[in-house]
Each structure stands twice: as C-alpha cells, then as structure tokens.
Design an enzyme around this catalytic site. Sequence first.
Site, PDB file in Angstrom:
ATOM      1  N   ARG A  94       0.824  -1.205   0.000  1.00  0.00           N
ATOM      2  CA  ARG A  94       0.000   0.000   0.000  1.00  0.00           C
ATOM      3  C   ARG A  94       0.859   1.256   0.000  1.00  0.00           C
ATOM      4  NH1 ARG A  94      -3.670   0.453   4.717  1.00  0.00           N
ATOM      5  NH2 ARG A  94      -1.701   0.053   5.762  1.00  0.00           N
ATOM      6  N   SER A 156       7.688  -4.940   7.105  1.00  0.00           N
ATOM      7  CA  SER A 156       7.344  -5.857   8.205  1.00  0.00           C
ATOM      8  C   SER A 156       8.137  -7.161   8.174  1.00  0.00           C
ATOM      9  CB  SER A 156       5.853  -6.131   8.172  1.00  0.00           C
ATOM     10  OG  SER A 156       5.179  -4.908   8.226  1.00  0.00           O
ATOM     11  N   ASP A 210       5.867  -3.209  11.306  1.00  0.00           N
ATOM     12  CA  ASP A 210       4.426  -3.004  11.527  1.00  0.00           C
ATOM     13  C   ASP A 210       4.033  -2.988  13.007  1.00  0.00           C
ATOM     14  OD1 ASP A 210       5.023  -5.696  11.661  1.00  0.00           O
ATOM     15  OD2 ASP A 210       3.349  -6.370  10.429  1.00  0.00           O
TER      16      ASP A 210
HETATM   17  C1  BGC Z   1       8.093 -10.551  10.774  1.00  0.00           C
HETATM   18  C2  BGC Z   1       7.948  -9.358  11.689  1.00  0.00           C
HETATM   19  C3  BGC Z   1       6.572  -8.768  11.523  1.00  0.00           C
HETATM   20  C4  BGC Z   1       5.526  -9.833  11.743  1.00  0.00           C
HETATM   21  C5  BGC Z   1       4.111  -9.323  11.549  1.00  0.00           C
HETATM   22  C6  BGC Z   1       6.968 -11.533  11.006  1.00  0.00           C
HETATM   23  O1  BGC Z   1       7.048 -12.592  10.090  1.00  0.00           O
HETATM   24  O2  BGC Z   1       9.324 -11.172  11.042  1.00  0.00           O
HETATM   25  O3  BGC Z   1       8.942  -8.404  11.398  1.00  0.00           O
HETATM   26  O4  BGC Z   1       6.410  -7.745  12.460  1.00  0.00           O
HETATM   27  O5  BGC Z   1       5.716 -10.890  10.819  1.00  0.00           O
HETATM   28  O6  BGC Z   1       3.895  -8.856  10.263  1.00  0.00           O
END
Ligand code: BGC
Length: 469
Positions: A94, A156, A210
């Site tokens: 996004r 994320s 995130d």
């Molecule tokens: C990632 C994290 C992320 C989480 C939620 C995990 O697979 O390693 O960095 O915050 O997913 O999206």
Amino acid sequence: MSPNAESKEIENIPGLEKVDPVKVEKYEKLTNPLKLNDETMLKIRKIFEDEMDLGLQVNPKGCLQMANTYIPQLPDGSEEGEYLALDLGGTNFRVLLLKLEHGKMADPIVKHFHVREDIRLGKGEAMFDFLASCIHQFLESNNMLSRKLPLGFTFSFPMYQKSLSCAHLVSWTKSFNCEGVVDQDVVKMLNDAIHRRGDLQVEVAAILNDTTGTLINGAYLDGTCSIGLILGTGSNACYLEKVERVKNWEGEKPSDIKEVIIDIEDGAFGDNGVIDFIKTEYDREVDNKSLLVNSFTFEKYFAGQYIGDIVRVILVKLAQEGIIFGGKLSTKLLTHQCFNASLLSSVEQDSIQMTTTNCRKICQDLDLEYDDEDIAILKHICYIVSDRAAKLVSITLASLLDRMDKPGLVTIAIDGSLYKHHPRLDALLKKYIAKFAPNRQFCLMLAEDGSGKGAGLTAAIAQRLRKSN
Ligand code: BGC
C-alpha cells in the site's frame, strides 16, 4: 462487546461427551502434547525473559533480536504536515498519503497494489523497482509528482537498524524470499530504486516494522499505550524499554531520552531450540512445509500463515489413525494450506454459537465424509489449537507488562487479520494475560492500520527529532 458475549466466547468450549470413548482416548493421546500446563508456561516465560535480556546486549546472542528502532518518542500532538507512507509485508503493498494538522490525522488517501509471487520470490532490485513504480503511479494519480514528501516505510520483516533511516534485512519471512536483500540496507535499496527512475522527489525519513507502527498509532489513539502486537499472517511484538537496559546502540546514546521502542521479533523465539520441548509432530510437519524451514519457530505455532495448517495436519493424522472421517482422506485435505486461518475462525464461530453450519460446509468443501462425531472432534481441535495460540502470545505479553513495570493501566495496541477475525482470541488473551500477570492493569485495543498511519506518524516524529537536534 457486552460482558455476556465475552463470557460466551470463553465458556462455549466444545466437548467430546457425544464421541465414542474409545475414539476419545486415542484422540487425547494424539493431541495432549498441544496442551500447555502452568508449569510449562512458567518455563517458557523464564526462557523468554532470559532471551530478551540476551538480545539487548552489545553483541546480541540468543534468538530474540530485540531490534532497536531508535524511536524514543511517541506522538505528542505537535505532528504537522503531509507524509507518504509505504506498507510492505504481505501480498498487498500500500501507498498512503497522510495529512496531520495539530497532531490530528485526516482520512488517508490509499492505493493498493498486488505483489505477485514472481516479485516476492524474484530479484531484490526488481522488487524495489516495483515499489518505486507504485509510488510513481500513486503520486501521478493524485497530481503530486513534483512534491517533495517525507516518507515513512513500514517494512514488516526482521531488520537490524543502525538509525531511524538505515536498516539491514536480517531474514525474509512469511511469503517473501527475494534474492540479494538479506544483510542489505533496505532504505538504501529503496532510495536507489527511486533514484534509478529519476522522476520522484520523495525521501525516506523513517523505516519501521508493523508492530512499531501499531504501537505508535496506538499511542496516538490512547496515551496509555506501550505495547504493539501483530497477530496476522506473521506475528511480532514491540514495547517501550528503559534506555539504560539497551546496550545495542549504534553511535552515541542521547542522554536526554528515557525509553526507546524495541521490536522484539519474537516470531523467531525458539529458533535456537530453547522451547523445543513444546514442539509437536504437527508443528514439525508445518515447519517442514514452510518457505523458510527451521526459522520463525514461535510464529509457526500460531500465526495466520500457519495456524490453519496445524489443524489440517492434525486432521490428516486422526484420519490415518481411523479416528475421524471414517479413516478416509481426501486430496484436498492432503493439500498444504487448504485449511487456512479463516476456516479455523469459522469452526470456532460454530462452537461459540453452538451451531454446526460452518463445520459441515468446510467438510463438504474438503470432500470429506463426516458425521456428528467428526464435527465434535473438528471443533475440539480448533479450540485446542486456538487456546495454545492464546497462551503462547499471552505469556510474552504478561512478561512485557511485568518488565515495563508501569504504574496504572497499560494499553496493548493490536492489529492483524488473525486477531480481527478469530471470534475467541481476544477473550482468551484477556483471560491468560490476567492469569500470567495478575498484578497488572491492562487493556487490549484494536489499532487498525498501524502499518499505514503509524508510518506517517513515525515520519513526522523523525522530522521533529531532526529539527530538535
Ligand atoms: C516478521 C515481523 C513482523 C511480523 C508481523 C513476522 O514474520 O518477522 O517483522 O512484524 O511478521 O507482520
């Protein structure tokens, strides 16, 4: 939610009274390893706390990254201006435009772009070129191509940050595995892609995860918020840590700050084998079929990408043992990920409402022959897998509440599809956090779109920090 509705969610636990006792005995033998008793939970908690301490040291050892986000402030109402936000973490990328006036945010303008599998698994450079082309499309369609906008980038995945705008990818997770990005500075890769185009003025002001975005957005909504949690395709949490405990700090530690957000990356909890005592044969199978085998151990016990498949492999085992579906399998049931998190939520919905409509439809769609005993067992499996998920997440949150030791109420901001759509998870989390942290006042708050709004707010905080330095 009314108090009665909440207790219904906790109380309507599916039973096996109407199932043949011989089957029940076999069933329990095969599923008992999924049940975690208090002693095991305390053991997990102690290990989690030890691993957190290890992760904060100068040369972090252990499985928890405890990534320093270099964000020492939460929104304070002085945020102003227009910001671009990018949100990358799943198949849906996004781009958002956020406007802040006296700390208040207007409804953002948002555009969604699908990230195809060939991009998610292709060359890193091509992936960043794709992101830059989406930024271009977004700005062009809003007549803003010439604008010089600060950008907050929600990425994320686990990263090792050296500052608010420098972050090296530690490992891909979920459905991404692009070549040539691990160990690289992803902010630089994005900036390079932007410069390669030569027709964009944007500049990355801050990169964040995130969970961090969720905490920042949570703090914007409620001043008592100190923990961010994602329970979606993947899972992770972050919290406000006392600066004196954080040894992993690049450059000089500012003397005037008390706390900093730490992104735990607890999806990787157990990657070094420390909680292997809870791993069942079903977890091993789910891990073996995952994109990145032997990593992100904790996340694989409950996150949305995996939780449905845990149920599926248990169903397969029970069918092979002749306990359900007349001992017959179907091609669909044998298909990896054909039973997803949303099906688990539908089964739990049936249990709470004491109906069987969703369960029957699921069995039919999976070409399974079923009877009432099979439905009772299916409901029971979905409950115990959900209950285990809630216990594991709650023990980490309870540890954080005790570790932060804040007087008064602490709000935990949560986002993610699993949390939003699972009909019982919120109630179970409240029950177990209260059990594991009996002396803490806490509340759970759905803080939607931390990845978008939190990115804009973080870019604004980054601007403020820059000005004050
Ligand atoms: C990632 C994290 C992320 C989480 C939620 C995990 O697979 O390693 O960095 O915050 O997913 O999206």
